[in-house]
Design a protein around this motif. Sequence first.
Motif, PDB file in Angstrom:
ATOM      1  N   LEU A 104       0.936  -1.067   0.012  1.00 29.49           N
ATOM      2  CA  LEU A 104      -0.013  -0.097  -0.040  1.00 29.49           C
ATOM      3  C   LEU A 104       0.852   1.201   0.112  1.00 29.49           C
ATOM      4  N   LYS A 105       0.428   2.175  -0.522  1.00 23.26           N
ATOM      5  CA  LYS A 105       0.954   3.464  -0.678  1.00 23.26           C
ATOM      6  C   LYS A 105       0.715   4.482   0.442  1.00 23.26           C
ATOM      7  N   MET A 106       1.559   4.827   1.078  1.00 21.07           N
ATOM      8  CA  MET A 106       1.234   5.717   2.240  1.00 21.07           C
ATOM      9  C   MET A 106       1.630   7.244   1.615  1.00 21.07           C
ATOM     10  N   VAL A 107       0.582   8.078   1.885  1.00 16.20           N
ATOM     11  CA  VAL A 107       0.788   9.445   1.396  1.00 16.20           C
ATOM     12  C   VAL A 107       0.546  10.655   2.474  1.00 16.20           C
ATOM     13  N   VAL A 108       1.013  11.747   2.265  1.00 15.01           N
ATOM     14  CA  VAL A 108       0.954  12.801   3.285  1.00 15.01           C
ATOM     15  C   VAL A 108      -0.561  13.335   3.226  1.00 15.01           C
ATOM     16  N   LEU A 125       7.251  11.236   6.372  1.00 18.38           N
ATOM     17  CA  LEU A 125       6.711  10.174   5.440  1.00 18.38           C
ATOM     18  C   LEU A 125       7.519   8.885   5.017  1.00 18.38           C
TER      19      LEU A 125
END
Lengths: 208, 336
Positions: A104-108, A125
Amino acid sequence: MAYFEPDILLKLISKGDKDAFRKLFDRFYPELINYSAYLVGSKFPAEEIVSSVFVSLWKNRTKLTKINNIKTYLYISVKHKSYNYHRDNQAFISGTIDLDEPNLKMVVENPESLYLDAELQEKVLQSIDNLPPKTKLVFRMIKEEGLKYREVAEMLDISVKTVEVHMGRAVTKLRSALDPYLNQSAKSEMPVSKIANFIISSLFLFIF
Amino acid sequence: MEERINQLIAKHLAGETTPQEQKFIERWITESDHNLHIYQSVENIWKNSKTKIKVDNSDQVFNKILEKAESKESKPLNISSSTIPPGFRIAATVILFLAAGFIAFYAYKYTRPEDEVIADDFTQFVNKSVGKGQKLKIHLPDGSKVWLNSESEISYPERFSDTARNVTFTGEAFFEVVSDPKVPFIIRTGALNTSVLGTSFNLRHYEEEDHINVSLVSGSVSVTSDGQIKAHLLKPGENITYHNKENLFTKDTFNLKSVTAWKDGILLFENNSYEEVIHKLERWYGVEFIMNKNMQPLWQFSAEFQNEYLEIVLESISYSKKFDYKIDQKKVYLTF
């Protein structure tokens, strides 16, 4: 977007409000995927598991007001379903399975917020993303989800002490990764004004 | 000590400290400028870590959830596959190995991403897939078992109909099918239909390969291809290969171990070339190999590893094949 208290959402959902349901979904779905993916070892079944929790939530919406804390309810439901899945679909060869990488991609969140340092946020991040998987999960559950240590311990079947250790480790690692950057931005601050502030507020206190 | 301090700072910021801990940390912060600096930098990190996890297809997922919850036949999603029928039905099983190709697997993945549960008119389909470096054992609704090898995908209805048990599949799998003469078990893979009459077999159809293999371990199966009327019956120990381009079959016998080893966690090399060895390792461990020069040494490598770590396997190969290796996360660097 305005912040919606989950328990108010719950009342609306119990009356059949689809928008409220969507808000609840947006709020919790991604984090629950992350959590379930951690428990079952991959993202693919996690989506199935978390979706099924939301399906039964909507089906049983009229009974929802009986739930005390929707956040805990969702996490516990996902936990049980994930464990059932794990029991029934055991990866049958150990050693070749990588349990720790939900893709999964973490985003700000809100990178445009003015009062936050966007560049620092991006760095933070990255550093969070580089934490060991379990430490990362614990840190996110506490920090981003606002779960209690005790709740996280219960959800991950670890002791509260272990949660503390993970949090301490997260802080240690984040600090060592971010220290150069933090020092740099600290220098640009004006210590004089800080001291002045301090004196003024002290005086203020003194006077009253 | 520093670790403990960091734990307490985190606890304090999360609002989880006990009164004693709170007193301790407050005193610690004011003890020195250095401590204050440490506290402030952690606080700064804490404030600046507003992150969330992104899900690309959230509209699609949400609509599917609503649709599912509001469908008339309101039964819960059976995601756990825990409905294993009573043991007596598993009296006669079929073991079948099937393997089918890769391009289809990926094409499938890309055209229907995230579509794990597809609502047909009445039937819900379940998709299960495993990536590189993973293997999965699953139970089908009729109690049949399937071992999926890496990079394989299977799709089956949540509940089989009364007339046929249809599954579609790409990759490699070992099937142990519960015998039920009245309800044939049919596996669709590429242009092939394999009907199981009660047996176990291996099916191999990776799309990058231009053939499909069905190897029968016990019981009996019949295989037909699209556009051909003739059904090919297999006996235990027989292997049938379907050549996609030529649309024809060849039959031979197979070595049980070499076909089914993967299912028991045995990584088997039998006179494998350099390319074959690398490809097998990449799929088995979910890694990518990077070589220092573009060369293809002539190898004939044979070995057997059971549930072994990649490092040990590489150590052993490098001993006879003379190379250095370095493992970095999911990448393996080879230096000749």
